[in-house]
Scaffold this active site. Structure first.
Site, PDB file in Angstrom:
ATOM      1  N   LEU A 203       0.853  -1.188   0.000  1.00  0.00           N
ATOM      2  CA  LEU A 203       0.000   0.000   0.000  1.00  0.00           C
ATOM      3  C   LEU A 203       0.889   1.239   0.000  1.00  0.00           C
ATOM      4  O   LEU A 203       1.644   1.485   0.939  1.00  0.00           O
ATOM      5  CB  LEU A 203      -0.913   0.008   1.229  1.00  0.00           C
ATOM      6  N   GLY A 835       4.823   8.828 -52.183  1.00  0.00           N
ATOM      7  CA  GLY A 835       4.836  10.079 -52.933  1.00  0.00           C
ATOM      8  C   GLY A 835       5.809  11.117 -52.431  1.00  0.00           C
ATOM      9  O   GLY A 835       5.504  12.306 -52.428  1.00  0.00           O
ATOM     10  N   MET A 913       4.854   1.886 -59.895  1.00  0.00           N
ATOM     11  CA  MET A 913       5.406   0.538 -59.944  1.00  0.00           C
ATOM     12  C   MET A 913       4.713  -0.351 -60.979  1.00  0.00           C
ATOM     13  O   MET A 913       4.462  -1.525 -60.745  1.00  0.00           O
ATOM     14  CB  MET A 913       5.320  -0.105 -58.549  1.00  0.00           C
ATOM     15  N   LEU A 916       4.585   0.334 -68.320  1.00  0.00           N
ATOM     16  CA  LEU A 916       3.591   0.817 -69.269  1.00  0.00           C
ATOM     17  C   LEU A 916       3.794   0.152 -70.631  1.00  0.00           C
ATOM     18  O   LEU A 916       4.917  -0.166 -71.029  1.00  0.00           O
ATOM     19  CB  LEU A 916       3.693   2.333 -69.401  1.00  0.00           C
ATOM     20  N   HIS A 932      15.242   7.551 -62.068  1.00  0.00           N
ATOM     21  CA  HIS A 932      15.838   6.257 -61.738  1.00  0.00           C
ATOM     22  C   HIS A 932      16.985   6.474 -60.762  1.00  0.00           C
ATOM     23  O   HIS A 932      17.797   7.391 -60.947  1.00  0.00           O
ATOM     24  CB  HIS A 932      16.350   5.570 -63.013  1.00  0.00           C
ATOM     25  N   GLU A 966      12.155   0.660 -74.153  1.00  0.00           N
ATOM     26  CA  GLU A 966      13.103  -0.143 -73.388  1.00  0.00           C
ATOM     27  C   GLU A 966      13.244   0.469 -71.997  1.00  0.00           C
ATOM     28  O   GLU A 966      13.345   1.687 -71.838  1.00  0.00           O
ATOM     29  CB  GLU A 966      14.463  -0.151 -74.092  1.00  0.00           C
TER      30      GLU A 966
END
Length: 1029
Positions: A203, A835, A913, A916, A932, A966
């Protein structure tokens, strides 16, 4: 071809689900609903107060079945789950929802053992040396009683080890009562399975307080201390309850004591959990006893307390949703929550007659709207809707919370509110906060604070700025405040044969204007810029910064605003905020006044030291960099001109952009040039650099030149901000006075060889306004060292500052009277995640001189941080989820249509990511940029940084290029080199390349958007011809 459906578009305002049904959960929902980022708050199961109240509504989804709950969150696009009570946390709700991909705020089930098992908690405290009561843990009642009778201390506190809704603690008056409590818990199962193990404790004597904090698993951010009232009746009489009221902050806990609790309890607990492999993320609640030996832990809770939550959240100044995101994402150290400092909160619980025993439900409650109309907040707990009215449905029914300037007035207001509620038979206390009132009324001896020096305020300021300084850490320095001195490791920063360069400065009487306007944050950038821009003159990279803030009486908020501005500016400059001094000197300064000084240390390799006096030659060209205005020199004269013109700081400015006041224009922060100039200085193309500071154009440029050379400047070749034109006319200032006092629109001047001028100019003009402003000539006898031609004509004909909506196109290589506005290039950015490059691009596009306007951000993944960044910046966002399309061609075709819908002219890939298709790349040929993380053509493809380390190269970097079919093979627009250090690992190299990306990508965007660079038909870069010489 598929077309868009409504559910493919997501608004960036989140749906949030709060789990629970009490007053705590109502308070959480109430605070979350105030966030502009939150679209809707669902509460499951909720109560009458959370049913259809603005953004807040109840949900009937099962919160005990975590699989069902996870699916519900996905189906209803719930972006965050906030858990109120302890039982779901102990049951692993956070683990299960997180595993299902649903963000959830709170500790894991293992971490929640700190509350769910008193036995675990006490053993943990013992292992990590946390201050707590002596104890024993027992599964046999007889052993527990033997311990009570033989302990050499009062072993009178008996606790059920498991969860008992805050009621499983019995404080006995003597040994027999304690033994009876053991039998009640273990044999009679008063708290069910929670009492299978009991903890018997010493206590402790003292005062009990609740100290909570947010923690992201590493750092802690304490909340103001609070005090709960467990006993049912006034005077702390009657049975134990879940809590009958609370107040915050507690004056019994000084700032020094709170700091001690932070270090010895909260941080130590979080560190211990992390060391044991169980990181604790969420809200950590320490119930403490303030003993004569110091604070000791009574118990831990793994969530907000109830009713403490109802006094803490009304005092939270920050957006709770943002605080939770920063906590979950590990960003608490640099984004500490802000609290209302000059207010107190009191909440009073209204309970049903008979509580904590049996009680009647369904009692009608009235008068709640009138209570809220009086400026009080009612948080519902055990309430339900019945036939359009509100009735009681639990023991603790509601709380009435008041926030006022003092504890006494808050208590009075809360008691008035409770008295106005129609709730027959309600039980409540009228003395919430009585201990604090007694504490405040006690006579105090004389303290240092009585002399005018507030040590607690100083410590609070240090606590506020520690995370800001920490955020400026860089290679060579971790920016930890608190030591006697700061350390910097030059070797770790990559230097081989360095020379140290130091500079010190202040901000002059610009301080007076900031103090008069009550706008203090920008002064931090002024102070850093004045010092950093000076050390650049030696070619030095700024390494660390120290500040000195002196005042008569410390205003923590003002000082934090100034130092916060210093920390932010150190981040812009690339240097660490290593330390500083706050001096409170009563009687030296008038009320509201303060002074600032700064000190910067940089370093430069011996062979790169500037100026290169031996190389500076007749015929060299001078390139001027635009200033943002007056910067931080000449303000005594500025104030004198304003006095003569009888113009106040709050008056509309007769110079600057429409809608700005005089004060706002004059307080525009000084530009920091280090990030822009260091790569150019290191290239060797710059022979000398002059910071245009005190002494203006006439005195600063000669400081970096050989004595036999003179400066020929033509003021018609740069844009002079309107503020200088106004000062010239209104003050009747001569040309010489203007040129000797002010920068007149040039913040810095570079000396370059004619053959290097165009290349350097192009590098500067991408992110900044720059011009060839003059040349060097042989100094003739009797001729001034600096001649400024056409200054008076340019001052009299200075045009308005460029509109923020327009870019500025060069006409004959000159910005100024001949510049003409043109429409900005409409840009879209494609992302997949956080982002960070997007943020750098958005900041570039916000510049008034930018040729780019970001009109759209597209992500192939919903709910990512990058979308939120764009939404907060007011940019349209779209989600095109690749998983919803049958082929790449279909996915690309959809993106193409969205780009056309927004009239996009240029596309940037920022961490996108997806590969295309050739069809898409051909259509957007010459209009599609990518970055890059290597110096292409080296290290194409993924893991470029790892490839660089494995190859053993000493230099890598980043490349911005046009996208070709490429991978990583398109024409190169811009590159920035990054040295590979001997100590580099993949993570450290990635971090430094990312910093370079944040500079290179915006610069390349500007080159393409302005038309300075384009992709020729032969696939090679074509530069726009520039006639400037």
């Amino acid at each position: 071809m598929r077309s868009f459906t409504a559910d493919r578009y997501f608004t960036m305002a989140e749906k949030v689900l709060v789990v629970g049904s009490g007053g705590r959960e109502h308070a959480l929902a109430w605070k979350l609903a105030q966030s502009p980022h939150v679209q809707q708050v669902l509460v499951a199961p909720g109560n009458a107060g959370t049913a259809n109240c603005g953004k807040i509504s109840n949900s009937e989804v099962s919160v005990s079945n975590h699989a069902i709950l996870a699916q519900f969150c996905k189906d209803h696009h719930v972006g965050l789950v906030v858990v109120g009570p302890e039982v779901p946390l102990a049951a692993g709700i956070v683990d299960d929802l997180t595993a299902a991909g649903v963000p959830c705020f709170g500790p894991s089930a293992k971490a929640a053992q700190l509350e769910a098992s008193k036995s675990f908690s006490k053993a943990f405290m013992e292992r990590h040396g946390l201050p707590t009561a002596r104890y024993g843990s027992f599964t046999d009642p007889q052993e527990a009683c033997n311990y009570i009778r033989t302990a050499d201390f009062p072993a009178l506190v008996v606790k059920a080890s498991g969860l008992a809704a805050g009621k499983g603690v019995i404080v006995a008056g003597e040994q027999d009562e304690a033994c009876q409590a053991v039998m009640d818990i273990m044999k009679d199962r008063a708290f069910g399975s929670a009492g299978e193990t009991v903890v018997v404790e010493e206590l402790l004597e003292g005062e009990e307080v609740s100290c909570l904090c947010f923690t992201d698993g590493s750092s802690v951010s304490p909340m103001p201390p609070a005090q709960d009232h467990k006993r049912l009746r006034d005077g702390d009489l009657g049975p134990n309850t879940g809590g009958m009221g609370a107040y915050c902050p507690t004056p019994q806990v000084s700032q020094e004591l709170l700091q001690q609790i932070r270090e010895t309890v909260l941080q130590k607990t979080v560190d211990g959990m992390r060391e044991e492999g169980t990181p604790y993320v969420g809200v950590l609640y320490a119930g403490l006893m303030l003993t004569k030996q110091g604070p000791k832990v009574l118990e831990f809770n793994c969530r907000f307390g109830d009713p403490e939550c109802q006094v803490l959240l009304p005092l939270l100044k920050s957006d709770l949703y943002e605080v939770i995101l920063n906590t979950v994402n590990g960003k608490l150290a640099s984004n500490a929550p802000v609290w209302h400092q000059s207010s107190s909160a009191v909440t009073v619980v209204m309970a049903s007659a008979g509580y904590p025993g049996s009680y009647k439900k369904g009692v009608e409650i009235t008068g709640l709207s009138q209570v809220q109309d009086s400026g009080l907040q009612v948080f519902h707990a055990g309430t339900a809707l019945k036939e359009g009215g509100i009735v009681s449905s639990g023991g603790r029914v509601l709380t009435v919370t008041a926030v006022r300037s003092s504890l006494e007035t808050a208590l009075h207001a809360a008691n008035q509110g409770v008295a106005a509620v129609g709730f027959p038979g309600a039980v409540y206390r009228r003395d919430i906060g009585h201990r604090a009132v007694a504490h405040l009324s006690q006579h105090r001896g004389l303290t240092y604070k009585d002399s005018g020096v507030d040590i607690a305020a100083g410590n609070k300021l240090v606590d506020m700025i520690k995370p800001l300084a920490k955020a400026t850490s860089r290679p060579g320095c971790n920016a930890e405040l608190g030591g006697f001195a700061g350390l910097f490791d030059l070797k770790a920063a990559g230097f081989v044969d360095p020379i140290l360069v130091s500079g010190t400065d202040g901000v002059g009487t610009k301080l007076k204007i900031a103090q008069a306007c009550g706008q203090h944050g920008g002064l931090g950038q002024d102070l850093v810029a004045m010092c950093v821009n000076d050390v650049l003159a030696q070619g030095a990279e700024p390494l660390f910064f120290l500040d000195y803030f002196s005042c008569g009486s410390l205003d923590v908020d003002i000082a934090a605003s100034v130092v916060g501005g210093i920390a932010k500016a150190c981040g812009l400059a690339g240097c660490a905020l290593l330390g500083g001094e706050t001096a409170e000197m009563p009687g030296v300064y008038a009320p509201g006044e303060y002074d600032l000084a700064g000190f910067c240390v940089g370093a430069v390799e011996r062979g790169a030291l500037l100026p290169r006096l031996g190389d500076v030659a007749e015929g060299d060209l001078l390139i001027g960099l635009a200033s943002s205005g007056v910067h931080s020199n000449g303000f005594s004269l500025v104030r004198k001109v304003l006095e003569r013109a009888n113009l106040s700081y709050s008056a509309p400015a007769p110079f600057g952009r429409s809608g700005q006041t005089v004060g706002e224009v004059l307080l525009t922060p000084t530009k920091i040039y280090s990030r822009l100039l260091l790569p150019i200085l290191r290239s060797g193309a710059v022979k000398a650099y002059a910071h245009i500071t005190g002494g203006g154009l006439l005195e600063n440029i000669p400081r970096v030149l050989p004595q036999e050379l003179a400066v020929d400047l033509d003021a018609s070749r740069w844009s002079i901000p309107p503020v200088f034109s106004w000062l010239h006319k209104e003050g009747g200032l001569s040309e010489e006075e203007m040129a000797r006092t002010f920068n007149c629109g040039l913040g810095a001047v570079l000396v370059v060889a004619p053959l290097d001028a165009q290349r350097v100019l192009r590098q500067l003009q991408a992110p900044e306004e720059a011009w060839i402003v003059g040349s060097l000539a042989h100094k003739q006898p009797g001729v001034e060292p600096v001649v400024v031609r056409n200054l008076k004509h340019s001052l009299l004909n200075a045009g308005p500052a460029p509109s923020a909506e327009l870019g500025v196109e060069q006409n004959d290589g000159c910005h100024g009277a001949s510049s003409t506005p043109h429409k900005r290039t409409r840009v879209a950015v494609l992302i997949s995640g956080t982002g960070t490059n997007l943020q750098a691009l958005m900041e570039q596009a916000k510049r008034p001189s930018s040729s780019a306007e970001i009109v759209l951000v597209i992500s192939n993944r919903p709910g990512v941080q990058g979308l939120k960044r764009a939404s907060l910046a007011g940019i349209q966002t779209r989600v095109v989820d690749h998983k919803l399309y049958g082929s790449r061609a279909e996915f690309d075709g959809t993106i193409d249509r969205v780009l056309e819908e927004f009239g996009v002219e240029l596309v940037c890939l920022a961490g996108f990511m997806r590969i295309l298709t050739g069809t898409f790349v051909k259509k957007w040929n010459g209009k599609l940029l990518n970055i890059h993380p290597s110096l292409l053509p080296s290290f194409k493809g993924v893991n470029a940084q790892k490839q660089a380390l494995q190859a053993g190269v000493r230099v890598t970097g980043c490349t911005v290029h046009f996208v070709a079919e490429e991978v990583d093979a398109g024409a190169i627009i811009a590159q920035e080199a990054v040295p590979v250090l001997g100590s580099d690992e993949e993570e450290s190299l990635c971090d430094r390349i990312r910093e370079a990306e944040h500079r290179a990508f915006p610069a390349a965007l500007e080159l393409v958007a302005s038309g300075a660079v384009r992709l020729g038909e032969d696939g090679h870069i074509t530069w726009k011809s520039n006639s400037q010489s």
